[in-house]
Design an enzyme around this catalytic site. Structure first.
Site, PDB file in Angstrom:
ATOM      1  CE  LYS A  75      57.882  75.513  23.772  1.00 56.70           C
ATOM      2  NZ  LYS A  75      57.847  76.082  25.144  1.00 56.70           N
ATOM      3  CD  GLU A 118      59.561  71.280  31.842  1.00 52.67           C
ATOM      4  OE1 GLU A 118      58.494  70.639  31.832  1.00 52.67           O
ATOM      5  OE2 GLU A 118      60.398  71.253  30.910  1.00 52.67           O
TER       6      GLU A 118
END
Length: 368
Positions: A75, A118
């Site tokens: 994260k 991403e």
């Protein structure tokens, strides 16, 4: 290269940036790997496994950041980590900058090199480092939607599959990408009646052939979505615009069209969410209610199944991590256009246009 794998400190985030198997490959390539004490324990990987793979264990997150040329995470850094990022240090992780101005500003200030999982994108526009977590999140979205449909959890009190003489629930999936397909298959496997909405007709044709018979497709438009909301039980939002904020496909007024106890699962919350009334929640407090409609908007859904998620993520990221470590980020990105698209913030400059546009910041394309 010296590679650091810190322990994740986001709420109930039990994943870790790399498995011992991945560490062993980095060590085999001649790199030094430093793993923070107990970083992998939540995923089922004790320190001993990392030591056996050739890593060195460090006691604190501060020491892990301080020694590393490259940080490999799951994260995005959160506030306590911001001051730990060094100028020129490479961070290889999920960032989702377009939904977090504070993070964006902090990484610009740090002078670090932020390569976001991403936005790594292949020539066919697929997102190889988003796919594994999207597959997990989509499956979990259907499972969680069914769970929170229970009356004791704030839902309508319906069993997703029904029973003989009682029809199953209706699930609307917004977006037919990796998340949407995974959610639809699991929901269909639980015998729900599933509707997938998307704007791509070629994709809808493909899904109409490949999906189980209890899955139907519709073109995604305001009118069509409104029609589906009248008797829907679970809505799963899975719309993605790579690197940009997700569009709001359901606004607050549309909540009035749904029956109380309907469950909204917003898998796009990392990118700002595709429901206007969404805001990020945590595994500790996963849901909240707006106008009688239950919202589930956990920003790290795969963190609930960390063993599966960590293995799947390492399977996807390892080849890129090896390239970055072997060549350095500049040459690795020069040699691989897909990897270069992951560069979002580089030494104080925003190098990904969608992020710059969201915040009105100068966009400075990277020259490799």
């Amino acid at each position: 290269m010296k590679i650091g794998i810190p322990k994740e400190i986001k709420n109930n985030e039990n994943r870790v940036g790399m498995t011992p198997a991945g560490v062993a490959e980095l060590v085999k390539h001649g790199h030094e790997v430093y793993v923070q004490h107990t970083a992998g324990i939540g995923s089922g990987f004790p320190d001993e496994d990392y030591v056996s793979a050739g890593a060195k264990i460090l006691p604190t997150i501060e020491e892990t950041y301080a020694i590393a040329d490259m940080i490999v995470k799951v994260k995005e850094p959160i506030a306590p980590e911001y001051p730990l990022v060094k100028k020129g240090q490479l961070l290889f992780t999920y960032f989702h900058f377009a939904s977090d101005r504070e993070l964006t500003d902090a990484m610009i200030k740090s002078g670090g090199v932020c390569l976001a999982y991403e936005t790594v994108q292949l020539a066919d526009r697929s997102l190889p480092l988003l796919v594994p977590m999207s597959e997990v999140a989509g499956r979990m979205a259907a499972i969680n939607g069914a769970y929170y449909l229970q009356k004791t959890k704030g839902g309508k009190g319906k069993l997703i599959c029904g029973v003989p003489g009682v029809k199953p629930v209706k699930v609307l999936v917004l977006g037919g990408g990796i998340v949407g397909q995974a959610a639809a298959r699991v929901a269909a496997g639980m015998e729900a009646n599933v509707v997938i909405a998307d704007i791509s007709l070629p994709l809808l044709r493909k899904l109409s052939i490949s999906m189980p018979p209890n899955v139907t497709t519709i073109y995604s438009s305001y009118h069509n979505i409104v029609q589906e909301l009248k008797d829907v039980d679970i809505v799963i939002g899975s719309v993605l615009v790579p690197g940009d904020k997700a569009p709001h496909l359901i606004n607050r007024e549309m909540l009035k069209m749904m029956e109380p106890g309907t469950v909204l699962v917003d898998v796009a919350i990392d990118q700002g969410g595709c429901f206007e009334t969404s805001h990020p929640t945590t595994h500790s407090e996963p849901t909240y209610e707006v106008d009688g409609i239950l919202h589930y908007a956990v920003a790290n859904i795969p963190g609930a199944v960390p063993n599966t998620s960590t293995i799947a993520l390492t399977n996807a990221t390892l080849r890129y991590a090896l390239a970055l470590a072997d060549k350095g980020w500049q040459k690795a990105c020069k040699d691989d256009a897909a990897l270069a698209k992951g560069l979002n913030v580089v030494e104080g400059k925003v190098t990904f246009k969608a992020v710059a546009d969201v915040y009105g910041l100068p966009y400075e394309p990277i020259c490799l």
